[in-house]
Design a protein around this motif. Sequence first.
Motif, PDB file in Angstrom:
ATOM      1  N   ALA A  38     -59.929  59.828 -33.926  1.00 41.44           N
ATOM      2  CA  ALA A  38     -60.496  60.164 -32.618  1.00 41.44           C
ATOM      3  C   ALA A  38     -61.267  58.956 -32.104  1.00 41.44           C
ATOM      4  CB  ALA A  38     -61.412  61.372 -32.721  1.00 41.44           C
ATOM      5  N   LEU A  39     -60.794  58.366 -31.022  1.00 38.57           N
ATOM      6  CA  LEU A  39     -61.474  57.239 -30.397  1.00 38.57           C
ATOM      7  C   LEU A  39     -62.342  57.782 -29.268  1.00 38.57           C
ATOM      8  CD1 LEU A  39     -58.366  54.894 -30.185  1.00 38.57           C
ATOM      9  CD2 LEU A  39     -60.100  54.972 -31.977  1.00 38.57           C
ATOM     10  N   ALA A  40     -63.600  57.438 -29.259  1.00 40.57           N
ATOM     11  CA  ALA A  40     -64.579  58.039 -28.345  1.00 40.57           C
ATOM     12  C   ALA A  40     -64.140  58.022 -26.881  1.00 40.57           C
ATOM     13  CB  ALA A  40     -65.919  57.338 -28.494  1.00 40.57           C
ATOM     14  N   THR A  41     -63.641  56.915 -26.400  1.00 43.69           N
ATOM     15  CA  THR A  41     -63.315  56.819 -24.976  1.00 43.69           C
ATOM     16  C   THR A  41     -61.889  57.226 -24.642  1.00 43.69           C
ATOM     17  OG1 THR A  41     -62.794  54.485 -25.288  1.00 43.69           O
ATOM     18  CG2 THR A  41     -64.998  55.021 -24.493  1.00 43.69           C
ATOM     19  N   TYR A  42     -61.007  57.290 -25.638  1.00 46.03           N
ATOM     20  CA  TYR A  42     -59.600  57.551 -25.358  1.00 46.03           C
ATOM     21  C   TYR A  42     -59.091  58.900 -25.857  1.00 46.03           C
ATOM     22  CZ  TYR A  42     -59.724  52.550 -24.495  1.00 46.03           C
ATOM     23  OH  TYR A  42     -60.048  51.319 -24.028  1.00 46.03           O
ATOM     24  N   GLY A  43     -59.648  59.437 -26.915  1.00 47.82           N
ATOM     25  CA  GLY A  43     -59.183  60.701 -27.473  1.00 47.82           C
ATOM     26  C   GLY A  43     -58.517  60.498 -28.821  1.00 47.82           C
ATOM     27  N   TYR A  44     -57.760  61.514 -29.270  1.00 47.50           N
ATOM     28  CA  TYR A  44     -57.057  61.452 -30.551  1.00 47.50           C
ATOM     29  C   TYR A  44     -55.800  60.606 -30.422  1.00 47.50           C
ATOM     30  CZ  TYR A  44     -59.658  65.302 -32.675  1.00 47.50           C
ATOM     31  OH  TYR A  44     -60.624  66.097 -33.212  1.00 47.50           O
ATOM     32  N   VAL A  45     -55.569  59.727 -31.397  1.00 47.70           N
ATOM     33  CA  VAL A  45     -54.306  58.995 -31.468  1.00 47.70           C
ATOM     34  C   VAL A  45     -53.318  59.914 -32.175  1.00 47.70           C
ATOM     35  CG1 VAL A  45     -53.106  56.949 -32.311  1.00 47.70           C
ATOM     36  CG2 VAL A  45     -55.488  56.777 -31.561  1.00 47.70           C
ATOM     37  N   LEU A  61     -51.804  59.599 -26.850  1.00 45.62           N
ATOM     38  CA  LEU A  61     -53.169  60.074 -27.056  1.00 45.62           C
ATOM     39  C   LEU A  61     -53.355  61.485 -26.522  1.00 45.62           C
ATOM     40  CD1 LEU A  61     -54.680  56.753 -25.797  1.00 45.62           C
ATOM     41  CD2 LEU A  61     -54.912  57.572 -28.116  1.00 45.62           C
ATOM     42  N   LEU A  62     -54.246  62.240 -27.159  1.00 43.54           N
ATOM     43  CA  LEU A  62     -54.639  63.575 -26.711  1.00 43.54           C
ATOM     44  C   LEU A  62     -56.102  63.505 -26.335  1.00 43.54           C
ATOM     45  CD1 LEU A  62     -54.233  66.839 -26.746  1.00 43.54           C
ATOM     46  CD2 LEU A  62     -55.442  66.643 -28.897  1.00 43.54           C
ATOM     47  N   ARG A  63     -56.394  63.792 -25.080  1.00 38.16           N
ATOM     48  CA  ARG A  63     -57.784  63.765 -24.623  1.00 38.16           C
ATOM     49  C   ARG A  63     -58.037  64.979 -23.748  1.00 38.16           C
ATOM     50  NH1 ARG A  63     -60.745  59.579 -20.584  1.00 38.16           N
ATOM     51  NH2 ARG A  63     -62.799  60.504 -20.734  1.00 38.16           N
ATOM     52  N   PRO A  64     -58.983  65.817 -24.133  1.00 39.99           N
ATOM     53  CA  PRO A  64     -59.310  66.968 -23.290  1.00 39.99           C
ATOM     54  C   PRO A  64     -60.176  66.537 -22.110  1.00 39.99           C
ATOM     55  CG  PRO A  64     -60.711  66.946 -25.231  1.00 39.99           C
ATOM     56  CD  PRO A  64     -59.741  65.808 -25.377  1.00 39.99           C
ATOM     57  N   PHE A  65     -59.812  66.980 -20.931  1.00 43.07           N
ATOM     58  CA  PHE A  65     -60.588  66.681 -19.739  1.00 43.07           C
ATOM     59  C   PHE A  65     -61.349  67.929 -19.313  1.00 43.07           C
ATOM     60  CE2 PHE A  65     -57.143  63.596 -19.647  1.00 43.07           C
ATOM     61  CZ  PHE A  65     -57.834  62.427 -19.388  1.00 43.07           C
ATOM     62  N   LEU A  66     -62.496  67.753 -18.700  1.00 42.23           N
ATOM     63  CA  LEU A  66     -63.278  68.888 -18.226  1.00 42.23           C
ATOM     64  C   LEU A  66     -62.480  69.691 -17.208  1.00 42.23           C
ATOM     65  CD1 LEU A  66     -66.827  67.321 -17.847  1.00 42.23           C
ATOM     66  CD2 LEU A  66     -65.888  68.592 -19.756  1.00 42.23           C
ATOM     67  N   THR A 117     -67.588  66.929 -27.024  1.00 39.13           N
ATOM     68  CA  THR A 117     -68.443  65.961 -27.708  1.00 39.13           C
ATOM     69  C   THR A 117     -67.605  65.183 -28.712  1.00 39.13           C
ATOM     70  OG1 THR A 117     -69.035  67.551 -29.426  1.00 39.13           O
ATOM     71  CG2 THR A 117     -70.517  67.396 -27.544  1.00 39.13           C
ATOM     72  N   VAL A 118     -68.048  63.971 -28.990  1.00 41.99           N
ATOM     73  CA  VAL A 118     -67.391  63.129 -29.986  1.00 41.99           C
ATOM     74  C   VAL A 118     -68.430  62.790 -31.047  1.00 41.99           C
ATOM     75  CG1 VAL A 118     -66.191  60.959 -30.419  1.00 41.99           C
ATOM     76  CG2 VAL A 118     -65.877  62.137 -28.246  1.00 41.99           C
ATOM     77  N   GLU A 119     -68.165  63.197 -32.296  1.00 39.28           N
ATOM     78  CA  GLU A 119     -69.054  62.910 -33.421  1.00 39.28           C
ATOM     79  C   GLU A 119     -68.216  62.583 -34.644  1.00 39.28           C
ATOM     80  OE1 GLU A 119     -70.960  66.654 -33.918  1.00 39.28           O
ATOM     81  OE2 GLU A 119     -72.468  66.251 -32.391  1.00 39.28           O
ATOM     82  N   ASN A 148     -65.940  60.465 -35.543  1.00 37.36           N
ATOM     83  CA  ASN A 148     -64.498  60.341 -35.312  1.00 37.36           C
ATOM     84  C   ASN A 148     -63.805  61.687 -35.172  1.00 37.36           C
ATOM     85  OD1 ASN A 148     -64.521  57.561 -35.245  1.00 37.36           O
ATOM     86  ND2 ASN A 148     -64.195  57.369 -37.431  1.00 37.36           N
ATOM     87  N   ASN A 149     -64.474  62.636 -34.532  1.00 34.89           N
ATOM     88  CA  ASN A 149     -63.904  63.955 -34.304  1.00 34.89           C
ATOM     89  C   ASN A 149     -64.322  64.426 -32.907  1.00 34.89           C
ATOM     90  OD1 ASN A 149     -62.512  66.276 -34.826  1.00 34.89           O
ATOM     91  ND2 ASN A 149     -64.177  67.249 -35.947  1.00 34.89           N
ATOM     92  N   ILE A 150     -63.391  65.016 -32.182  1.00 32.55           N
ATOM     93  CA  ILE A 150     -63.681  65.535 -30.848  1.00 32.55           C
ATOM     94  C   ILE A 150     -63.688  67.051 -30.927  1.00 32.55           C
ATOM     95  CG2 ILE A 150     -62.936  65.651 -28.444  1.00 32.55           C
ATOM     96  CD1 ILE A 150     -61.459  63.006 -28.891  1.00 32.55           C
ATOM     97  N   THR A 151     -64.749  67.667 -30.421  1.00 32.58           N
ATOM     98  CA  THR A 151     -64.818  69.123 -30.339  1.00 32.58           C
ATOM     99  C   THR A 151     -65.085  69.488 -28.890  1.00 32.58           C
ATOM    100  OG1 THR A 151     -67.159  69.113 -30.896  1.00 32.58           O
ATOM    101  CG2 THR A 151     -65.612  69.478 -32.697  1.00 32.58           C
ATOM    102  N   ALA A 152     -64.686  70.697 -28.527  1.00 35.62           N
ATOM    103  CA  ALA A 152     -64.847  71.125 -27.142  1.00 35.62           C
ATOM    104  C   ALA A 152     -65.435  72.530 -27.085  1.00 35.62           C
ATOM    105  CB  ALA A 152     -63.500  71.086 -26.425  1.00 35.62           C
ATOM    106  N   ILE A 153     -65.998  72.843 -25.938  1.00 33.85           N
ATOM    107  CA  ILE A 153     -66.480  74.186 -25.636  1.00 33.85           C
ATOM    108  C   ILE A 153     -65.644  74.677 -24.478  1.00 33.85           C
ATOM    109  CG2 ILE A 153     -68.434  75.533 -24.792  1.00 33.85           C
ATOM    110  CD1 ILE A 153     -70.231  73.447 -26.138  1.00 33.85           C
ATOM    111  N   GLY A 154     -65.178  75.921 -24.572  1.00 35.62           N
ATOM    112  CA  GLY A 154     -64.293  76.443 -23.540  1.00 35.62           C
ATOM    113  C   GLY A 154     -64.717  77.797 -23.034  1.00 35.62           C
ATOM    114  N   SER A 155     -63.894  78.324 -22.119  1.00 35.03           N
ATOM    115  CA  SER A 155     -64.148  79.618 -21.500  1.00 35.03           C
ATOM    116  C   SER A 155     -62.826  80.348 -21.316  1.00 35.03           C
ATOM    117  CB  SER A 155     -64.822  79.418 -20.146  1.00 35.03           C
ATOM    118  OG  SER A 155     -64.899  80.630 -19.438  1.00 35.03           O
TER     119      SER A 155
END
Length: 181
Positions: A38-45, A78-83, A151-153, A155-162
């Motif tokens: 997980a790259l902070a600015t780009y997402g998961y490779v 790359l996989l990157r979740p957008f708001l 959030t990125v912590e 080397n891992n990206i986690t998300a909050i959803g609805s």
Amino acid sequence: MFYVKTLEHEIILQPQHFGPKLRATIVRLLKEQVEGLALATYGYVVNVIEVPEDQIKSGIIEYDTGNVCFTVSYTALLLRPFLNEVLDAVVGQCNPLGFFCFCGPLRIFISKHSMPEDMTFDNEKDCWISEDKEVVINSGSGVRVKIKGRTVENNNITAIGSIKDNYLGVIDDGETVGENG
């Protein structure tokens, strides 16, 4: 969500790897080191698509170790979740505070406050059930979620959803997403 981008990475090789298969070794090590990262600015490779021959720059020798540092440009998926992006995911675990679901390597938490008001947690069945008992969210359910934060912590990206908006929530009546049936 998915996109292709050209990135750079440094590969450090010990002298024992030098020889006729140097390029193949560099490409193999590149894939091992960056795929799933997980790259902070780009997402998961997700995948290294291409490493052009001319994009492996000449190595620089580290005089104290004898290792050589190669800078490699590569094209990656790359996989990157957008708001506010809507994704299909599979529920992994339910608890009284909400549930966790996964879209590939992305872990998304849906809080009980981000669900319709008529959803309640059933302790006996470990699932979320609507008042009319028509909607059941349990482990393995396919859900459509909207990303509200990420959030990125470490080397891992986690998300909050609805799942509170229109057209969100259970999408497959308990079968896992992608299963043929």
